[in-house]
Design a protein around this motif. Sequence first.
Motif, PDB file in Angstrom:
ATOM      1  N   VAL A   1      48.816   6.145  38.439  1.00  0.00           N
ATOM      2  CA  VAL A   1      48.157   7.330  39.015  1.00  0.00           C
ATOM      3  C   VAL A   1      49.174   8.449  39.201  1.00  0.00           C
ATOM      4  N   LEU A   2      50.320   8.104  39.792  1.00  0.00           N
ATOM      5  CA  LEU A   2      51.332   9.129  40.071  1.00  0.00           C
ATOM      6  C   LEU A   2      51.902   9.707  38.761  1.00  0.00           C
ATOM      7  N   ALA A   3      52.244   8.829  37.817  1.00  0.00           N
ATOM      8  CA  ALA A   3      52.846   9.312  36.570  1.00  0.00           C
ATOM      9  C   ALA A   3      51.854  10.183  35.798  1.00  0.00           C
ATOM     10  N   TYR A   4      50.581   9.764  35.799  1.00  0.00           N
ATOM     11  CA  TYR A   4      49.544  10.526  35.106  1.00  0.00           C
ATOM     12  C   TYR A   4      49.385  11.895  35.761  1.00  0.00           C
ATOM     13  N   ALA A   5      49.367  11.910  37.089  1.00  0.00           N
ATOM     14  CA  ALA A   5      49.218  13.176  37.811  1.00  0.00           C
ATOM     15  C   ALA A   5      50.385  14.103  37.494  1.00  0.00           C
ATOM     16  N   ILE A   6      51.606  13.546  37.446  1.00  0.00           N
ATOM     17  CA  ILE A   6      52.768  14.397  37.166  1.00  0.00           C
ATOM     18  C   ILE A   6      52.694  14.928  35.737  1.00  0.00           C
TER      19      ILE A   6
ATOM     20  N   ARG B   1      53.117  23.490  36.839  1.00  0.00           N
ATOM     21  CA  ARG B   1      54.491  23.959  37.017  1.00  0.00           C
ATOM     22  C   ARG B   1      55.238  23.189  38.094  1.00  0.00           C
ATOM     23  N   TRP B   2      54.554  22.325  38.813  1.00  0.00           N
ATOM     24  CA  TRP B   2      55.235  21.531  39.848  1.00  0.00           C
ATOM     25  C   TRP B   2      55.775  20.216  39.298  1.00  0.00           C
ATOM     26  N   LYS B   3      55.678  20.045  37.989  1.00  0.00           N
ATOM     27  CA  LYS B   3      56.074  18.802  37.354  1.00  0.00           C
ATOM     28  C   LYS B   3      57.499  18.360  37.725  1.00  0.00           C
ATOM     29  N   ASN B   4      58.470  19.276  37.511  1.00  0.00           N
ATOM     30  CA  ASN B   4      59.858  18.895  37.782  1.00  0.00           C
ATOM     31  C   ASN B   4      60.094  18.609  39.247  1.00  0.00           C
ATOM     32  N   LEU B   5      59.451  19.393  40.111  1.00  0.00           N
ATOM     33  CA  LEU B   5      59.609  19.157  41.543  1.00  0.00           C
ATOM     34  C   LEU B   5      59.093  17.761  41.901  1.00  0.00           C
ATOM     35  N   MET B   6      57.921  17.415  41.351  1.00  0.00           N
ATOM     36  CA  MET B   6      57.357  16.100  41.670  1.00  0.00           C
ATOM     37  C   MET B   6      58.255  14.978  41.158  1.00  0.00           C
TER      38      MET B   6
END
Lengths: 274, 305
Positions: free
Chosen positions: B109-114, B120-125
């Motif tokens: 779930v987390l990896a899919y969401a990222i 644009r929040w990808k790197n932050l996450m």
Amino acid sequence: MNGPLQRLGRWVGSHLVLAGGLLVLLYMFVPIFVVVLMSFNDPDSRLIYRFDGFTLKNWADPCAPDGMCGALSRSIQIGLLATVVATLLGTLMAFALVRHRFHGRSAANLGIFLPMASPEIVMGSSLLALFVAAGFGGRLGFWTILIAHIMFCLSFVVVTVRARLAGLDDNLEQAAMDLYATEVQTFRRVTLPLVFPGILGAALLSFSLSFDDFIITNLNAGNTTTFPMYVWGVAQRGVPMQVNVVGTVMFLVSVVIVVAVEVRRRRQERVLAG
Amino acid sequence: MTATATRPAGSSAAAPEPAPPAKPPRRNLTGYWLLLPGALWLAVFFVVPFYSLLATSLYDPGGSVLEGYDMSWAFGNYVTAVQEYWRPLVRSLWYGAVATAICLVLGYVLAYAIAFKAGRWKNLMLILVIAPFFTSFLVRTLSWKLLLRDDGFVVDTLQFLHVLGADGRLLATPVAVIAGLVYNFLPFMVLPLYASIDKIDPRLVEAAGDLYARPFVGFFKVTWPLSLPGVVSGTLLTFIPAVGDYINAQLLGSPGQRMIGNVIQNLFTDAGDYPVAGALSVMLMLLILVLVLVYVRRAGTEELL
């Protein structure tokens, strides 16, 4: 019947997954909140953990608990030394694997993967068996810990630097050579700066792996105490709140470093993109 | 990890791994020289120790650390190890499997969401995924001990909801140990999963939708198969350390949740029974090697990292 169901599915897909992901992320941070909170705790007793009252005294005197700061500085020393050696050896190996062709390549790849795929308890006990068989059983300590840490950091360095190297556009190096740069100049002025973020990342990873290791260290430490071993020891008889101060500082320092690296990377990318 | 994060929207994002450079790598002795120091280190301190461990596991059980052991090809050590400690061994595999399954669900779930939803929040996450890592493993596990304690918020809430009985507790139960394992090894699952899912071209999923596949069908026919390499390496990287771990069992569990790591560690450091501890360690390693091989064969992924 197909329409609304599908729309519902889409909606669930687009919102629920993100919400779920954020919840998982939050879950990963729950203990961090506790660590930060407890670093300001003034406990009534050493064995019952509640937030009893706010105080700054843990922060004012972080070295109050016996032996904690000694263990901490030992961990930092081992971490730095292990990082330097592992990053150096690992970077050389990564260059060999990406830039050179030789026999026994797949054996080398396997040899690098296996330490990452072995349970720590097995690696730790094999090293102990080696040290004892070689007659070092009575001299376990700083140096045996260091040897072990370099060993398990090495693979992670190779994998990290290799990923960065493999992603490099080697036309840049070709261009430098075409402009009459020597091989050494090309390496120093072009290759190294481009690979540097990977090397830095590998060094950070090594340090945190070494600093945090307990299982392998505990088997090969003799009477020497590192910070994780100190925490393990006090876990049985009451944890001083200063441990949480160290935890908080570690967290803050590493977040600052990681964010700084990321900001630098973005800026560099913008420059490269023109 | 960072190289894949930026790519122009129109590029062929689903292209497989970048092909090796067209220019043939140099074939000379330099490669060997670069490899040599690191390879020697791994040979002496990783490979040779396995030999020592194997030898130790066959020492005469009558000896002791102080007086030294005699090599007597005592295969009986393995029989002793299985007879005495099969329970913690099976328990470790069981806990490891359950923790890995839970990690797979949460991590997916987390990896899919990222990869697909974060924009644009990808790197932050991604940074947030590794950030908790930097606070000592032990300190974090101790704070779980605090959270799950008998009169704590979590236990009180669960009792209020009648999920737990009035005397129910979480500490010193398998639930606490498995929860600790899930927590500590989740990033090992998320990162490889993310690397795999991020490579999937979203247009493939859209195409499935255009061909009237429902979202769930689209997921299971397109996304899931394409993410399989990440699933394989994530499960391995979670399962292996989880089975060998003893910190969670020690801090969050009771003797009833003792895992094989606790046994090996106690036999080496406290009991000083090297031969049986060595035998257990060898068996754990072999067991994991076999599982890894079977698993990789089944899932059809030969490349791991």
